[in-house]
Design an enzyme around this catalytic site. Structure first.
Site, short mmCIF file in Angstrom:
data_model
loop_
_atom_site.label_atom_id
_atom_site.label_comp_id
_atom_site.label_asym_id
_atom_site.label_seq_id
_atom_site.Cartn_x
_atom_site.Cartn_y
_atom_site.Cartn_z
N GLN A 181 0.64 -1.23 0.43
CA GLN A 181 0.24 0.15 0.00
C GLN A 181 0.89 1.05 -0.10
O GLN A 181 1.77 1.21 0.13
CB GLN A 181 -1.23 0.06 1.30
CG GLN A 181 -2.32 -1.17 1.31
CD GLN A 181 -3.37 -0.76 2.24
OE1 GLN A 181 -3.21 -1.74 3.45
NE2 GLN A 181 -3.93 0.25 1.99
N HIS A 182 0.23 2.39 -0.39
CA HIS A 182 0.88 3.84 0.08
C HIS A 182 1.41 3.96 -1.52
O HIS A 182 1.78 5.94 -1.22
CB HIS A 182 1.51 3.55 1.28
CG HIS A 182 0.52 3.43 2.56
ND1 HIS A 182 -1.09 3.92 2.54
CD2 HIS A 182 0.59 2.76 3.55
CE1 HIS A 182 -1.32 2.94 4.07
NE2 HIS A 182 -0.49 2.43 4.55
N ASP A 192 -1.64 -5.52 -0.50
CA ASP A 192 -1.68 -6.48 -0.13
C ASP A 192 -2.68 -6.41 1.53
O ASP A 192 -3.33 -7.69 1.87
CB ASP A 192 -0.81 -5.89 0.59
CG ASP A 192 0.10 -5.57 2.00
OD1 ASP A 192 -1.02 -4.21 1.85
OD2 ASP A 192 1.35 -5.39 1.61
#
Length: 497
Positions: free
Chosen positions: A80-81, A243
């Site tokens: 992520q991110h 994820d």
């Protein structure tokens, strides 16, 4: 056959799901490099993810011993991110800044101030952006690399980028998008007014990809990629997700009462919710799930990487490390480790460094230090679980995944510190399996014969009874004392934590 892909921090995993046999036919893995600097910079080249996918895919295909043309759909899970910025030609502008990048902490603090603090952020987004979210990376890019910032035409996350490579289509999915910091988790819409705090012209808003629901496909595999991979025509690319969102599907965490705990590079705890959390704590991220619900989550930044650093310092392999840690008593004879080698997100200490406390001539030994890093990282997760419980999340059991879940010693420690039964899925690659299951789900909707996701999870997500662990009452009490000491020393060194 269905392909599940998990592009993580350390590497990419690929699994091939055979729905007729009800299990995996093949698995593959390829490692990633990491650009890391003392400033907190953590970056990767997106092309490394594509190269790792190619290697892991070939490995899985060889192990499966199937005709690659039998693959009908692909689901991608991604860390992520991360910020993947593309120019007007669709080319990557610079390396992707990752979830664990902490050199953007000043930018995150500045943006939180512009949002009106935690209260203002909650009102606009339904959550409080933490250092590591995508939002602060954009302000960092504007201030540190203005020429690259001016080239931005498309904003993607890591799994979005792999979908783009596979299909040629630019899109985002609610679950992963909810971790950007410029997405309203309650309405499931982008929040362009937040991007306006960085660039008032509206250019960043125009760079946002269209949003998909979890059961919607991104598109079809591009012909040239299909030829390279030996695929048939019209292979579907599912929406995919972050994820953690895919890990929830891969552990059957799509209804209340189940909590998934991932012992990976980071430590994450998350639980499904049918509605957006109302009574919210700033450190709990109420992301959207990739099963059309919500996924309240906490994330610690220091877990297996920190444990491996201690292990390698003593020149131990994993078996030796666990044996050494097991020689020490609960509480490590008074040694406490605050394992913040990469800063920390929960508690919110992005600029923190690690600390060893309580050392003396009698307790300074390898066994205590090996156990202290496992206790310290697990206490951080207990800190987060307490926050989830305070937010109303019930925890009947913990479903444990990630590399650390393979250690019987660590599994028991988790059960005792959390005072909760621990189970492990038979398929440990939960995020990759979640991607494959989402691919099945997505294809069924595309064909007009929609399957229920909970029925798919019921069929393909099995739990390994041989790994089930119950908390030991005496150990629970002993860890309670050690955890109280951890919290006291944490507060003394980092007031307010």
């Amino acid at each position: 056959m269905y392909l599940g892909v998990d592009c993580g921090t350390q590497g990419t995993k690929v699994v091939i799901l055979d729905p007729e046999k009800g299990g995996l036919r093949g698995e593959g893995y390829a490692a990633h490099a990491l650009i890391s600097e003392a400033s907190g910079l953590r970056e990767q080249e997106p092309r490394w993810w594509v190269d790792a996918f190619r290697r892991a895919y070939r490995d899985a295909l060889e192990r499966a011993d199937i005709d690659s043309r039998a693959i009908r759909a692909i689901g991608v899970s991604g860390q992520q991110h991360g910020l993947v910025a593309l120019d007007a030609r669709g080319e990557v502008i610079r390396p992707a800044k990752l979830w664990c990048d902490t050199e953007t902490a000043p930018q995150n603090a500045e943006l939180l101030h512009r949002l009106g603090g935690e209260q203002g952020s909650m009102e606009q987004l339904g959550l409080v952006p933490a250092t590591g979210y995508t939002l602060s990376k954009l302000l960092w890019l504007k201030t540190q690399e203005p020429e690259n910032f001016d080239r931005i035409a498309h904003l993607l996350l890591p799994h979005d980028y792999l979908n783009y490579w596979l299909s040629g289509e630019i899109a985002a999915e609610y679950g992963d998008a909810s971790g950007t910091g410029y997405f309203d988790i309650r309405t499931r819409r982008w929040a362009p007014e937040v991007l306006g705090l960085i660039e008032p012209s509206g250019r960043l808003e125009r760079a946002l990809p269209p949003l998909l629901e979890a059961q919607q496909p991104v598109g079809r595999v591009r012909p040239d990629v299909g030829r390279e991979l030996g695929l048939g025509d019209d292979v579907l690319v599912a929406s995919g997700g972050g994820d953690n969102m895919m890990g929830a599907i891969g552990t059957g965490n799509i209804r209340g009462g189940v909590v998934t705990l991932s012992l990976g590079t980071s430590g994450t705890l998350y639980a499904f919710s049918e509605r957006a959390p109302q009574q919210q704590r700033a450190l709990v991220a109420p992301f959207c799930s990739s099963s059309n619900g919500w996924l309240p989550l906490i994330c610690t930044m220091n877990l297996t990487g920190t444990a491996n650093a201690v292990r390698e310092m003593f020149g131990l392999d994993l078996v030796q490390f666990n044996a050494e840690a097991a020689r020490a008593p609960i509480g490590c004879d008074g040694v406490t480790m605050l394992p913040f080698l990469s800063g920390e997100r929960v508690p919110a200490l992005p600029g923190a460094t690690g600390s060893l406390l309580g050392l003396n001539m009698q307790n300074l030994n390898a066994a205590n230090l090996c156990r202290a890093v496992l206790e310290g990282t697990t206490f951080g997760l207990r800190y987060g679980l307490d926050l989830l419980r305070d937010s109303g999340i019930a925890t009947r059991e913990l479903r444990l995944i990630g590399g650390g879940a393979r250690s019987p010693f660590w599994r028991q420690m988790v059960a005792d510190i959390m005072d909760t039964r621990v189970l492990c899925p038979t398929i440990g690659e939960a995020a990759a399996l979640g991607g494959a299951l989402q691919a099945v789900w997505c294809e069924s909707h595309e064909k007009g014969t929609p399957l229920a996701l909970d029925a798919l999870c019921e069929r393909y997500v099995a739990l390994d009874d041989s790994c089930a662990v119950e908390p030991d009452a005496a150990a629970v009490a002993a860890y309670g004392d050690s955890y109280a000491r951890y919290r006291q020393q944490l507060s003394a060194l980092h007031p307010g934590a």
